[in-house]
Enzyme design. Structure first.
Site, PDB file in Angstrom:
ATOM      1  N   LYS A 129       3.823   2.272   6.290  1.00  0.00           N
ATOM      2  CA  LYS A 129       2.784   1.269   6.026  1.00  0.00           C
ATOM      3  C   LYS A 129       1.795   1.172   7.178  1.00  0.00           C
ATOM      4  O   LYS A 129       0.622   0.881   6.956  1.00  0.00           O
ATOM      5  CB  LYS A 129       3.405  -0.093   5.713  1.00  0.00           C
ATOM      6  N   LYS A 172       7.217   9.873  -6.588  1.00  0.00           N
ATOM      7  CA  LYS A 172       7.708   8.784  -7.452  1.00  0.00           C
ATOM      8  C   LYS A 172       6.547   8.002  -8.089  1.00  0.00           C
ATOM      9  O   LYS A 172       5.466   7.905  -7.508  1.00  0.00           O
ATOM     10  CB  LYS A 172       8.651   7.854  -6.676  1.00  0.00           C
ATOM     11  N   LYS A 187       3.310   1.713  -7.972  1.00  0.00           N
ATOM     12  CA  LYS A 187       2.243   0.816  -8.398  1.00  0.00           C
ATOM     13  C   LYS A 187       1.008   0.937  -7.514  1.00  0.00           C
ATOM     14  O   LYS A 187      -0.055   0.470  -7.884  1.00  0.00           O
ATOM     15  CB  LYS A 187       2.717  -0.632  -8.544  1.00  0.00           C
TER      16      LYS A 187
END
Ligand code: ATP
Ligand code: LTN
Length: 334
Positions: free
Chosen positions: A115, A197, A200
């Protein structure tokens, strides 16, 4: 354990639109497990602000997520569904646990590294101590099990280490939780790049099926899903796109991928894609209808939110007071 019951805790962030991956990998299991444990399912909005959010949008998504939890089949009169920000104990315990967590431990967290690379202009202290808040979420309710995807395993291990460290100093205060990682649907892949994967935060809207996509959109995304030039429906590593479609289909209809392969013997990719879209829509269409009904009944939802925040406050305060006493905070005069 709480009141003699085994406890389950889990949470999701209200950032982005939920995908079929979130449903098959997490939410579906939450529903199945909710009959076996005393459950706390949180909308972890305090975690969400570690990344900059639009306030109105965050509020809207948080409420939508609450409606989705219920629409998926979690009964808000049995399980405790609540917003993390409504229960002050999370921040209070997180502070205490911060004082028992080493910089080196947090520096090793892969989610922090990922992140910070993604949000290089906003590497804030909240992002760094994110796992400590997550540990507080879990330990506040003396959770025995925590269903999460593989990506959260490292955070769970830190939670266990903190619980053990605290217990070693002060005696048995926290239950040491176990991670529960599902066997099926644990990793649904992107429809556009089946080696990644389904996520969202993917920038390509065709890569993910969102829980709120209408039936035509689902059919179109399935039709465009990346496959291969083999032309044979098989469940194997060399055919990640087709295998992912088989995973989705079998998770939706409750079969094994091997059974699904048999069912499609001699058929082409077109037929598989049509069947996948139908199986997904058979879940999403009624889910969307329920979400709309729940959101329409504003007073009912508000009442559930209020009651459950009170319930979560009651149980979390019990743990918090114990912890505050152990670390030496003055007792509150009655
Ligand atoms: P983001 O893309 O923003 O990182 P995400 O889609 O990974 O978000 P999270 O909020 O991190 O979603 O995860 C919520 C839960 O859904 C977690 O328990 C996670 O393991 C699970 N999950 C997320 N994506 C998938 C997927 N593709 N397949 C199976 N489970 C998933
Ligand atoms: N970090 C998790 C969300 C989360 C969580 C939790 C999951 C916050 N607190 C406690 C389980 C238990 C995520 O991003 N999926």
């Amino acid at each position: 354990m709480l009141d003699g019951n085994k406890v389950l805790f889990s949470g999701m962030q209200a950032t982005g639109n939920l995908t079929l991956g979130n449903y098959l990998g997490a939410l579906k299991n939450w529903v199945e497990l909710s009959t076996q444990y005393m459950c706390f399912y949180s909308v972890v909005d305090m975690h969400s602000i570690t990344v900059r959010q639009d306030p109105a949008e965050l509020r809207k998504r948080a409420r939508r997520l609450m409606a989705i939890y219920i629409a998926a089949g979690i009964d808000p009169e049995k399980a405790c569904l609540y917003y993390q920000s409504h229960v002050t104990g999370h921040a209070e315990l997180a502070w205490i646990l911060n004082c028992f967590t080493y910089m080196g431990e947090l520096n090793r967290m892969t989610q922090f590294k990922d992140k910070s690379a993604k949000h290089a202009d906003n590497i804030n202290a909240g992002l760094f101590t994110y796992p400590v808040l997550m540990a507080a979420d879990i330990l506040l309710y003396q959770a025995d099990v925590v269903p999460v995807g593989i990506d959260q395993k490292q955070h769970l291990e830190l939670t266990r280490d903190l619980a053990i460290r605290f217990n070693n100093i002060y005696g048995d205060v926290f239950t040491v939780p176990e991670a529960y990682i599902p066997k099926v649907g644990a990793k649904i892949m992107s429809l556009q790049d089946p080696t990644k994967k389904m996520s969202k935060s993917d920038e390509n809207p065709n890569a993910s099926i969102y829980l709120m996509d209408d039936a035509d959109t689902v059919a179109r995304k399935c039709k465009r899903a990346v496959t291969d030039s083999e032309g044979i429906i098989a469940y194997r590593e060399e055919q990640p796109g087709v295998s992912n479609l088989l995973d989705i289909y079998s998770a939706c209809v409750g079969k094994t991928p091997e059974e699904a392969v048999k069912e499609f013997e001699g058929q082409g990719y077109g037929a598989l894609k049509t069947a996948v879209a139908e199986s997904v829509n058979a879940i999403l269409t009624p889910l969307q209808t329920r979400v709309a009904e729940i959101e329409k009944d504003k007073d009912w939802l508000d009442q559930r939110i209020k009651e459950n925040a009170e319930k979560a406050t009651y149980y979390s305060t019990k743990t918090l007071r114990k912890v505050q006493k152990k670390v030496g905070f003055p007792v509150r005069p009655r």
